[in-house]
Design a protein around this motif. Structure first.
Motif, PDB file in Angstrom:
ATOM      1  N   ALA A  36      -0.665   0.088  -9.230  1.00 35.02           N
ATOM      2  CA  ALA A  36       0.506  -0.691  -8.807  1.00 35.02           C
ATOM      3  C   ALA A  36       1.797   0.031  -9.190  1.00 35.02           C
ATOM      4  CB  ALA A  36       0.469  -2.085  -9.407  1.00 35.02           C
ATOM      5  N   LYS A  37       1.836   0.630 -10.378  1.00 36.85           N
ATOM      6  CA  LYS A  37       3.038   1.361 -10.807  1.00 36.85           C
ATOM      7  C   LYS A  37       3.298   2.569  -9.913  1.00 36.85           C
ATOM      8  CE  LYS A  37       3.320   0.160 -15.672  1.00 36.85           C
ATOM      9  NZ  LYS A  37       3.269   0.674 -17.052  1.00 36.85           N
ATOM     10  N   VAL A  38       2.245   3.304  -9.578  1.00 38.53           N
ATOM     11  CA  VAL A  38       2.423   4.472  -8.723  1.00 38.53           C
ATOM     12  C   VAL A  38       2.942   4.044  -7.356  1.00 38.53           C
ATOM     13  CG1 VAL A  38       1.206   6.322  -7.494  1.00 38.53           C
ATOM     14  CG2 VAL A  38       0.779   5.942  -9.917  1.00 38.53           C
ATOM     15  N   VAL A  39       2.336   3.017  -6.779  1.00 39.34           N
ATOM     16  CA  VAL A  39       2.775   2.541  -5.466  1.00 39.34           C
ATOM     17  C   VAL A  39       4.220   2.056  -5.546  1.00 39.34           C
ATOM     18  CG1 VAL A  39       2.417   0.756  -3.701  1.00 39.34           C
ATOM     19  CG2 VAL A  39       0.467   2.038  -4.607  1.00 39.34           C
ATOM     20  N   SER A  40       4.546   1.309  -6.585  1.00 42.62           N
ATOM     21  CA  SER A  40       5.900   0.791  -6.734  1.00 42.62           C
ATOM     22  C   SER A  40       6.919   1.918  -6.852  1.00 42.62           C
ATOM     23  CB  SER A  40       5.975  -0.128  -7.954  1.00 42.62           C
ATOM     24  OG  SER A  40       7.284  -0.604  -8.136  1.00 42.62           O
ATOM     25  N   THR A  46      10.906   6.341  -1.775  1.00 39.44           N
ATOM     26  CA  THR A  46      10.821   6.627  -0.340  1.00 39.44           C
ATOM     27  C   THR A  46      11.455   5.498   0.465  1.00 39.44           C
ATOM     28  OG1 THR A  46       8.552   5.760  -0.268  1.00 39.44           O
ATOM     29  CG2 THR A  46       8.820   8.141  -0.589  1.00 39.44           C
ATOM     30  N   TYR A  47      10.686   4.471   0.738  1.00 43.65           N
ATOM     31  CA  TYR A  47      11.178   3.367   1.560  1.00 43.65           C
ATOM     32  C   TYR A  47      12.354   2.646   0.902  1.00 43.65           C
ATOM     33  CZ  TYR A  47       6.753   4.088   3.958  1.00 43.65           C
ATOM     34  OH  TYR A  47       5.703   4.646   4.640  1.00 43.65           O
ATOM     35  N   GLY A  48      12.269   2.452  -0.395  1.00 40.85           N
ATOM     36  CA  GLY A  48      13.363   1.807  -1.116  1.00 40.85           C
ATOM     37  C   GLY A  48      14.636   2.621  -1.042  1.00 40.85           C
ATOM     38  N   ALA A  49      14.502   3.930  -1.170  1.00 42.04           N
ATOM     39  CA  ALA A  49      15.671   4.806  -1.063  1.00 42.04           C
ATOM     40  C   ALA A  49      16.299   4.694   0.317  1.00 42.04           C
ATOM     41  CB  ALA A  49      15.280   6.247  -1.349  1.00 42.04           C
ATOM     42  N   ILE A  77       1.369   9.365   1.439  1.00 40.40           N
ATOM     43  CA  ILE A  77       2.109   8.326   2.165  1.00 40.40           C
ATOM     44  C   ILE A  77       1.132   7.337   2.797  1.00 40.40           C
ATOM     45  CG2 ILE A  77       3.645   7.889   4.133  1.00 40.40           C
ATOM     46  CD1 ILE A  77       5.067   9.009   1.624  1.00 40.40           C
ATOM     47  N   GLN A  78       0.053   7.832   3.368  1.00 37.97           N
ATOM     48  CA  GLN A  78      -0.948   6.948   3.980  1.00 37.97           C
ATOM     49  C   GLN A  78      -1.570   6.042   2.929  1.00 37.97           C
ATOM     50  OE1 GLN A  78      -4.621   7.018   3.692  1.00 37.97           O
ATOM     51  NE2 GLN A  78      -4.598   5.233   5.005  1.00 37.97           N
ATOM     52  N   LEU A  79      -1.846   6.576   1.753  1.00 38.22           N
ATOM     53  CA  LEU A  79      -2.424   5.759   0.685  1.00 38.22           C
ATOM     54  C   LEU A  79      -1.447   4.678   0.220  1.00 38.22           C
ATOM     55  CD1 LEU A  79      -4.214   8.561  -1.358  1.00 38.22           C
ATOM     56  CD2 LEU A  79      -5.329   6.628  -0.184  1.00 38.22           C
ATOM     57  N   VAL A  80      -0.176   5.012   0.142  1.00 41.18           N
ATOM     58  CA  VAL A  80       0.838   4.012  -0.221  1.00 41.18           C
ATOM     59  C   VAL A  80       0.929   2.954   0.869  1.00 41.18           C
ATOM     60  CG1 VAL A  80       3.312   3.621  -0.609  1.00 41.18           C
ATOM     61  CG2 VAL A  80       2.159   5.541  -1.726  1.00 41.18           C
ATOM     62  N   ASP A  81       0.997   3.409   2.120  1.00 39.38           N
ATOM     63  CA  ASP A  81       1.128   2.483   3.248  1.00 39.38           C
ATOM     64  C   ASP A  81      -0.050   1.511   3.356  1.00 39.38           C
ATOM     65  OD1 ASP A  81       3.534   3.626   3.948  1.00 39.38           O
ATOM     66  OD2 ASP A  81       2.715   4.777   5.632  1.00 39.38           O
ATOM     67  N   SER A  82      -1.222   1.945   2.960  1.00 40.60           N
ATOM     68  CA  SER A  82      -2.407   1.094   3.075  1.00 40.60           C
ATOM     69  C   SER A  82      -2.801   0.425   1.761  1.00 40.60           C
ATOM     70  CB  SER A  82      -3.582   1.920   3.612  1.00 40.60           C
ATOM     71  OG  SER A  82      -3.930   2.941   2.699  1.00 40.60           O
ATOM     72  N   GLU A  91       8.219  -6.602  -2.424  1.00 39.29           N
ATOM     73  CA  GLU A  91       8.830  -7.839  -2.933  1.00 39.29           C
ATOM     74  C   GLU A  91       9.691  -7.559  -4.161  1.00 39.29           C
ATOM     75  OE1 GLU A  91       7.320 -11.979  -4.893  1.00 39.29           O
ATOM     76  OE2 GLU A  91       6.174 -11.212  -3.190  1.00 39.29           O
ATOM     77  N   SER A  92       9.173  -6.752  -5.054  1.00 41.16           N
ATOM     78  CA  SER A  92       9.927  -6.401  -6.259  1.00 41.16           C
ATOM     79  C   SER A  92      11.219  -5.669  -5.896  1.00 41.16           C
ATOM     80  CB  SER A  92       9.063  -5.529  -7.165  1.00 41.16           C
ATOM     81  OG  SER A  92       9.787  -5.081  -8.271  1.00 41.16           O
ATOM     82  N   PHE A  93      11.122  -4.740  -4.966  1.00 40.08           N
ATOM     83  CA  PHE A  93      12.311  -3.990  -4.582  1.00 40.08           C
ATOM     84  C   PHE A  93      13.315  -4.883  -3.862  1.00 40.08           C
ATOM     85  CE2 PHE A  93      14.956  -0.874  -2.459  1.00 40.08           C
ATOM     86  CZ  PHE A  93      15.183   0.014  -3.497  1.00 40.08           C
TER      87      PHE A  93
END
Length: 143
Positions: A36-40, A46-49, A77-82, A91-93
């Motif tokens: 969860a930390k890595v994905v966050s 990336t997306y948050g930026a 990126i695919q691993l994060v996206d899925s 939600e956190s961001f």
């Protein structure tokens, strides 16, 4: 230092020292908290930026770095996206954005924040040991 910048810089520190690659090398599966930390953090960088910095003057440069990161590490990126942890990261961001909207941040602080986010990505593309670190993130998310 502005809270937004602290939040983003915490991500940089996380990337530079918190991935338990030795544990992964020994075959120990990653915990849900680690995943969860890595994905966050990857979402933030990336997306948050893109959400946070898209309207800033620095976006032209950061956007190119972001595209370079995506093309350099499509599997990550695919691993994060899925990832099942992505909705919580989003939600956190979003909560962070609501509490710290870019319109309420000084131009100087937003510039520093966006530069920090870009620095994270550049470090993960060009930094010493970057490919090994990203391979560790991929392995962690697959475990």
């Amino acid at each position: 230092m502005h809270i937004g910048r602290n939040f983003m810089l915490a991500g940089l520190v996380f990337f530079m020292q918190a991935i338990p690659t030795a544990a992964l090398a020994e075959g120990t599966p990653a915990t849900p908290v680690e995943k969860a930390k890595v994905v966050s953090r990857l979402y933030q960088a990336t997306y948050g930026a893109q959400l946070r910095c898209g309207a800033s003057p620095e976006w032209a440069t950061h956007g190119k770095t972001l595209e370079r990161f995506r093309s350099t590490y499509p599997e990550l990126i695919q691993l994060v996206d899925s990832s099942p942890y992505l909705p919580a990261a989003k939600e956190s961001f979003q909560g962070f954005l609501l509490a710290n909207p870019p319109s309420k941040v000084s131009e100087k602080n937003l510039t520093l924040e966006c530069e920090s986010l870009e620095s994270i990505l550049r470090s993960l593309i060009d930094g010493p040991g970057a490919r090994e670190a990203v391979a560790g993130y991929v392995q962690l998310l697959k475990s």
